[in-house]
Scaffold this motif. Structure first.
Motif, PDB file in Angstrom:
ATOM      1  N   GLU A   1     -19.692 -21.691 -13.475  1.00 37.67           N
ATOM      2  CA  GLU A   1     -20.115 -20.610 -12.591  1.00 37.67           C
ATOM      3  C   GLU A   1     -19.690 -19.252 -13.151  1.00 37.67           C
ATOM      4  O   GLU A   1     -20.465 -18.288 -13.149  1.00 37.67           O
TER       5      GLU A   1
ATOM      6  N   ILE B   1     -25.881 -18.410  -9.417  1.00 35.85           N
ATOM      7  CA  ILE B   1     -26.958 -19.384  -9.205  1.00 35.85           C
ATOM      8  C   ILE B   1     -27.949 -19.283 -10.359  1.00 35.85           C
ATOM      9  O   ILE B   1     -28.423 -18.205 -10.683  1.00 35.85           O
TER      10      ILE B   1
ATOM     11  N   GLY C   1     -31.215 -19.599 -10.958  1.00 39.88           N
ATOM     12  CA  GLY C   1     -32.460 -19.688 -10.201  1.00 39.88           C
ATOM     13  C   GLY C   1     -33.655 -19.173 -10.978  1.00 39.88           C
ATOM     14  O   GLY C   1     -33.675 -19.167 -12.210  1.00 39.88           O
TER      15      GLY C   1
ATOM     16  N   THR D   1     -34.741 -22.067  -5.340  1.00 36.96           N
ATOM     17  CA  THR D   1     -33.546 -21.250  -5.109  1.00 36.96           C
ATOM     18  C   THR D   1     -33.955 -19.809  -4.851  1.00 36.96           C
ATOM     19  O   THR D   1     -35.006 -19.364  -5.287  1.00 36.96           O
TER      20      THR D   1
ATOM     21  N   ASP E   1     -32.903 -17.052  -6.100  1.00 36.96           N
ATOM     22  CA  ASP E   1     -32.770 -16.166  -7.269  1.00 36.96           C
ATOM     23  C   ASP E   1     -34.144 -15.841  -7.727  1.00 36.96           C
ATOM     24  O   ASP E   1     -34.654 -15.256  -8.446  1.00 36.96           O
TER      25      ASP E   1
END
Length: 63
Positions: free
Chosen positions: A20, A37, A39, A61, A63
Motif C-alpha cells: 500500500e 487503491i 483502480g 473501484t 479510482d
C-alpha cells in the motif's frame, strides 16, 4: 519514506502495508489521487511503468 526512494517490495499475493505504501508513493509521483487503491486510473499507469502487456479489465473501484 524519503521522497524519491523506492520501497523494496517482494512480489507475492499479499496486499500488505508495504504494498500500500508503494502504491501511494507511485500515485503521488504520477500525480494521481493518493489513496492506495489500484483502480481505474492507477492500474494503467502502473502497467505502463512495469512495461506489462496491455489488458482490458473491468474494474469496479472508485479510482
Amino acid at each position: 519514506m524519503a521522497s524519491g526512494t523506492k520501497p523494496k517490495v517482494k512480489i507475492n499475493a499479499t496486499f500488505d502495508a508495504l504494498t500500500e505504501e508503494s502504491v501511494k508513493a507511485f500515485q503521488s509521483k504520477k500525480r494521481l489521487k493518493v489513496d492506495g487503491i489500484v483502480g481505474k486510473k492507477t492500474l494503467p499507469k502502473l502497467m505502463k511503468a512495469a512495461k506489462a502487456p496491455k489488458i482490458d479489465l473491468k474494474l469496479s473501484t472508485p479510482d
